[in-house]
Write an enzyme that holds these catalytic residues in place. Structure first.
Site, PDB file in Angstrom:
ATOM      1  N   ASP A   4      -5.224  60.537 -27.581  1.00 25.60           N
ATOM      2  CA  ASP A   4      -5.703  61.839 -26.655  1.00 25.60           C
ATOM      3  C   ASP A   4      -7.037  61.570 -26.059  1.00 25.60           C
ATOM      4  O   ASP A   4      -7.592  60.578 -26.503  1.00 25.60           O
ATOM      5  CB  ASP A   4      -5.705  62.963 -27.652  1.00 25.60           C
TER       6      ASP A   4
ATOM      7  N   ARG B  83      -4.882  67.677 -16.216  1.00 24.25           N
ATOM      8  CA  ARG B  83      -5.521  68.942 -15.453  1.00 24.25           C
ATOM      9  C   ARG B  83      -6.735  69.171 -15.986  1.00 24.25           C
ATOM     10  O   ARG B  83      -7.847  69.613 -15.681  1.00 24.25           O
ATOM     11  CB  ARG B  83      -4.829  70.266 -15.527  1.00 24.25           C
TER      12      ARG B  83
ATOM     13  N   HIS C 188      -7.944  68.781 -33.927  1.00 27.91           N
ATOM     14  CA  HIS C 188      -9.567  69.211 -33.929  1.00 27.91           C
ATOM     15  C   HIS C 188      -9.672  70.286 -35.097  1.00 27.91           C
ATOM     16  O   HIS C 188     -10.962  70.385 -35.291  1.00 27.91           O
ATOM     17  CB  HIS C 188     -10.028  70.081 -32.351  1.00 27.91           C
TER      18      HIS C 188
HETATM   19 ZN   LIG Z   1      -6.747  66.311 -25.822  1.00 30.11          ZN
END
Ligand SMILES: [Zn+2]
Length: 238
Positions: free
Chosen positions: A117, A180, A82
């Site tokens: 991801d 989570r 990111h």
């Molecule tokens: Zn991630």
């Protein structure tokens, strides 16, 4: 994102004996000069002022691939997909994947970046937005989820049409069932199918880690994916 995830993964790799089939290297520390190949000088200066130690980079794997010293290079650490040119985002402050791909571009005309991801690999996508030498494909939770950007449409004929000569596969494990933070329902086998599929093209492959917040599952997933990369069966024991 604690390094303990990597310690657990490494211990599993040792206990399954997979370490006998791989070569393990310690990545070199990224220099300020390397980091400012993408990030702005001011941003890196700011980061250094709040956190003086350097970070390791995944570039070492790209160097091995470029020298044809291996078909597959793996680095589960780092992988901060990111991070932007001048700002941190979503636990990521330096975009180490950018440096890894930049290294591959020295020898490869086109590099395909795939990101599984649960989050959009927006930092990598943005870094190479203006070049046709890197194609970025990110599969992630769409809408009403950090970052809320991306595209629903799936990749079709990417390998055929784009014809990359090297592939970077980000194997973020927060897309697994029971994560989570994540809310996808992928099994470890399903996740690893991506590795198996991309490996089947027999191109230089850089496999990377990423997110993953139920750490037992992260270690299991990345160990299993290492076994898949090595064409090795490992017993399913708990
Ligand atoms: Zn991630």
């Amino acid at each position: 994102m604690k390094p303990h995830r990597l310690r657990m993964t490494h211990n599993l790799l040792l206990n399954y004996g997979l370490y006998r089939k791989i070569e393990i290297y310690r990545p070199h520390k990224a220099t300020t000069e390397e980091m400012t190949k993408y990030h702005s000088d001011d941003y890196i200066k700011f980061l250094k002022s709040i956190r003086p130690d350097n970070i390791s980079v995944v570039k070492a794997g790209s160097v091995k691939l470029n020298r044809q010293q291996t078909d597959i290079a793996v680095n589960w650490a780092g992988v901060l997909h990111h991070a932007k040119k001048s700002e941190a985002s979503g636990f990521c402050y330096v975009n180490d994947i950018f440096l890894a791909i930049l290294e591959l571009l020295k020898y490869h005309q086109r590099v395909l970046y795939i990101d599984i991801d649960i989050h959009h690999g927006d930092g990598v996508e943005e870094a190479f937005y203006t070049t046709d030498r890197v194609m970025s494909v990110s599969f992630h939770k769409y809408r009403e989820y950090f970052l809320g950007t991306g595209d629903l449409r799936m990749m079709a004929k990417v390998m055929e049409m784009y014809q990359p000569s090297a592939v970077v596969l980000q194997c973020g494990a927060d897309s697994l069932s029971g994560d989570r933070l994540g809310c996808f329902n992928l099994t470890i086998c399903g996740h690893a199918k991506c590795v198996e599929y991309m490996k089947s093209f027999n191109l230089p492959l850089l496999m990377l880690g990423g997110g993953g917040y139920t750490i037992r599952n992260v270690a299991r997933c990345w160990t299993y994916e290492m076994a898949v990369a090595l064409d090795t069966d490992i017993p399913d024991v708990s």
